[in-house]
Design a protein around this motif. Sequence first.
Motif, PDB file in Angstrom:
ATOM      1  N   GLN A   1      11.564 -16.453  35.673  1.00 63.33           N
ATOM      2  CA  GLN A   1      12.337 -15.286  35.085  1.00 63.33           C
ATOM      3  C   GLN A   1      12.104 -15.117  33.776  1.00 63.33           C
ATOM      4  N   VAL A   2      11.825 -13.661  33.679  1.00 59.45           N
ATOM      5  CA  VAL A   2      11.440 -12.815  32.488  1.00 59.45           C
ATOM      6  C   VAL A   2      12.651 -12.031  31.969  1.00 59.45           C
ATOM      7  N   GLN A   3      12.885 -11.999  30.650  1.00 59.90           N
ATOM      8  CA  GLN A   3      13.993 -11.185  30.143  1.00 59.90           C
ATOM      9  C   GLN A   3      13.189 -10.329  29.248  1.00 59.90           C
ATOM     10  N   LEU A   4      13.771  -8.917  29.075  1.00 61.03           N
ATOM     11  CA  LEU A   4      13.176  -8.088  27.976  1.00 61.03           C
ATOM     12  C   LEU A   4      14.376  -7.609  27.145  1.00 61.03           C
ATOM     13  N   VAL A   5      14.408  -7.710  26.184  1.00 60.67           N
ATOM     14  CA  VAL A   5      15.552  -7.287  25.198  1.00 60.67           C
ATOM     15  C   VAL A   5      15.071  -6.040  24.490  1.00 60.67           C
ATOM     16  N   GLU A   6      15.642  -4.670  24.755  1.00 57.65           N
ATOM     17  CA  GLU A   6      15.238  -3.638  23.814  1.00 57.65           C
ATOM     18  C   GLU A   6      16.251  -3.396  22.768  1.00 57.65           C
ATOM     19  N   SER A   7      15.537  -2.809  21.832  1.00 58.66           N
ATOM     20  CA  SER A   7      16.509  -2.165  20.589  1.00 58.66           C
ATOM     21  C   SER A   7      15.997  -1.071  20.142  1.00 58.66           C
ATOM     22  N   GLY A   8      16.627  -0.170  19.257  1.00 56.85           N
ATOM     23  CA  GLY A   8      16.130   0.908  18.502  1.00 56.85           C
ATOM     24  C   GLY A   8      16.620   2.257  18.869  1.00 56.85           C
ATOM     25  N   GLY A   9      17.221   2.375  20.081  1.00 55.65           N
ATOM     26  CA  GLY A   9      17.542   3.563  20.564  1.00 55.65           C
ATOM     27  C   GLY A   9      18.682   4.416  19.856  1.00 55.65           C
ATOM     28  N   GLY A  10      18.817   5.529  19.899  1.00 63.86           N
ATOM     29  CA  GLY A  10      19.944   6.056  19.253  1.00 63.86           C
ATOM     30  C   GLY A  10      19.793   7.766  19.142  1.00 63.86           C
ATOM     31  N   LEU A  11      20.890   8.108  18.448  1.00 61.26           N
ATOM     32  CA  LEU A  11      20.818   9.608  18.024  1.00 61.26           C
ATOM     33  C   LEU A  11      20.098   9.973  16.626  1.00 61.26           C
ATOM     34  N   VAL A  12      19.116  11.090  17.025  1.00 66.10           N
ATOM     35  CA  VAL A  12      18.477  11.379  15.568  1.00 66.10           C
ATOM     36  C   VAL A  12      18.208  12.907  15.742  1.00 66.10           C
ATOM     37  N   GLN A  13      18.030  13.206  14.465  1.00 63.73           N
ATOM     38  CA  GLN A  13      18.028  15.042  14.290  1.00 63.73           C
ATOM     39  C   GLN A  13      16.302  15.417  14.590  1.00 63.73           C
ATOM     40  N   PRO A  14      16.283  16.590  15.100  1.00 66.27           N
ATOM     41  CA  PRO A  14      14.759  16.904  15.260  1.00 66.27           C
ATOM     42  C   PRO A  14      14.105  16.633  13.744  1.00 66.27           C
ATOM     43  N   GLY A  15      12.845  15.930  13.984  1.00 69.25           N
ATOM     44  CA  GLY A  15      11.962  15.816  12.892  1.00 69.25           C
ATOM     45  C   GLY A  15      12.314  14.563  12.296  1.00 69.25           C
ATOM     46  N   GLY A  16      13.255  13.625  12.845  1.00 70.38           N
ATOM     47  CA  GLY A  16      13.575  12.410  12.520  1.00 70.38           C
ATOM     48  C   GLY A  16      12.664  11.439  13.026  1.00 70.38           C
TER      49      GLY A  16
END
Length: 121
Positions: free
Chosen positions: A1-16
């Motif tokens: 069994q493999v687990q993948l934990v993502e992080s870091g997404g969200g809302l950002v302004q253009p150019g960010g």
Amino acid sequence: QVQLVESGGGLVQPGGSLRLSCAASGSIFRIYDMGWYRQAPGKERELVAVITNDGGTNYADSVKGRFTISRDNAKNTVYLQMNSLKPEDTAVYYCNVKYRFSLGSRLRDYRAQGTQVTVSS
């Protein structure tokens, strides 16, 4: 069994900027390619970037010069540094790994649940 934990997404302004991370754990003998895909509403899933286990990289034309993929093999983690973000980068981003469960086992593909990236003012 493999687990993948993502992080870091969200809302950002253009150019960010945003940095996505994806850590793999579980029953893994060796990880080969690690990559990021994305899927925007109403569009097909597309490859964003991929990195081999010896550091070779490949990018979608739409992100070349703006995104950088990297990995830490000791941590089984892949990163996606996204700079100069545009509204058209808005999508769910999925981490994907190719790995072997044990020596001599078949190469397997596993994809994470996805993290939302929204670029909007």
